[in-house]
Enzyme design. Structure first.
Site, short mmCIF file in Angstrom:
data_model
loop_
_atom_site.label_atom_id
_atom_site.label_comp_id
_atom_site.label_asym_id
_atom_site.label_seq_id
_atom_site.Cartn_x
_atom_site.Cartn_y
_atom_site.Cartn_z
CE LYS A 46 -4.31 -2.01 1.57
NZ LYS A 46 -5.41 -2.02 2.55
NE ARG B 46 -7.39 -9.00 0.91
CZ ARG B 46 -7.16 -8.18 -0.11
NH1 ARG B 46 -6.30 -7.17 0.03
NH2 ARG B 46 -7.76 -8.37 -1.26
#
Length: 339
Positions: free
Chosen positions: A268, A303
């Site tokens: 991210k 995740r």
């Protein structure tokens, strides 16, 4: 009335058990919206909080379980377009499973910042060619739509990962309750189209905790068993850098929700912001750093896009921290660190 929050401080070899897993905590930080009130012994934490912090829960393992990300979208921020071909996507899913993924999280709708909602028919059409080739794999479905959830469960998926925390589709909560499957409730602020425009929090850590607590209560009221709920603080979903860092630094607070924690920060943008503007393809080191920080905070599920690399990192992390795997009875310390 002032509400107090109790963030466990993990210790090596002493303290009360944390979340039924391999960790323990001897002290807890007391937080309010006015600031930190200090550090107290774990045994002094109020009973209701202590029950949720120490109680066993699903998915607790010596190491976090790995959820592998499989996006079959043309526009996801990291792997968009890579798995558009069904054969390529199926092969990638099997490779993740061989590498150690406990779940393969399939997403056919991008929820990256700025992404528009995908029509239901298009989402179903993207998924349809995959189901036969994915039979027998441990699948989760990353979707906001009840019809997609139902189709995936019928095709063999065993977990639902909803970035809207069952707020997007009015039929979703009833479906999850009826099917009895585990569900991830992820915090978000706004929608993918608008969430990064101007995110704001009075206190990011406590605001997200309260929001997730409310969504868990709503899910239970809708008939979903509490032991089927997983909480995700939603790194990057309606959050600026300081908000994301506040969540990561205070991650152990979320054990106070009394449900397993999923952390999804792989590749991210905060990694790029902190490390000087690296592109998505060069964010593996940062992704592994956050994964290990999450593991050290006792999260139950990670995740990630890079399953094999994360599994290797976790194996070395566990080998270097054997004391963390052997909690001992708590002996109150004479010294209490400052907040």
């Amino acid at each position: 009335m002032v509400r107090r929050y109790y963030r466990p401080i993990l210790t090596e070899g002493e303290g009360l058990p944390l979340a039924g897993g391999p960790f323990s905590f001897a002290r807890a930080q007391v937080l309010t919206r006015a600031g930190c009130e200090g550090i107290i012994a774990a045994s002094d934490v109020p009973a209701q909080w202590l029950e949720r912090l120490t109680g066993p829960r699903p998915f607790s393992q010596p190491q976090p379980l790995i959820m592998g990300v499989l996006n079959i979208t043309p526009d996801s921020f990291s792997d968009g377009g890579r798995n558009n071909d069904a054969a390529t996507a199926i092969a990638a899913a099997h490779a993740m499973h061989r590498a150690g993924a406990a779940f393969i999280d399939i997403g056919a709708e991008s929820t990256r910042p700025g992404a528009a909602e995908l029509p239901l028919a298009d989402e179903l059409a993207r998924l349809a060619p995959l189901w036969a080739g994915l039979a027998g794999l441990p699948l989760s479905i990353d979707t906001r739509k009840a019809a997609v959830m139902a189709t995936a469960l019928d095709a063999g998926a065993s977990l639902i990962n909803d970035v809207s925390a069952l707020t997007h589709d009015p039929a979703a909560a009833a479906l999850v309750a009826a099917r009895g499957c585990p569900v991830v409730l992820m915090h978000h602020q706004g929608t993918p189209e608008t969430m990064q425009a101007a995110p704001h929090y009075d206190d990011a850590l406590l605001d997200v905790f309260d929001w997730l607590e409310g969504r868990i209560a709503a899910a239970v009221a809708a008939g979903i068993n509490r032991d089927r709920i997983i909480a995700d603080p939603g790194i990057g979903f309606g959050k600026a850098l300081d908000h994301n860092l506040a969540l990561l630094r205070g991650l152990t607070l979320f054990h106070g929700l009394g449900v397993p924690i999923l952390l999804g920060a792989s590749r991210k943008s905060l990694i790029s912001t902190v490390s000087g503007g690296v592109g998505v393809a060069d964010r593996l080191p940062g992704s592994l750093a956050i994964a290990l920080a999450g593991a050290s905070a006792g999260v139950q599920i990670l995740r990630v896009h890079d399953v094999a690399e994360t599994r290797q990192a976790l194996s070395l992390w566990a080998a270097c921290n054997p004391a963390l795997m052997q909690p001992q009875p708590f002996a109150p310390s004479q010294q209490r660190p400052n907040c």
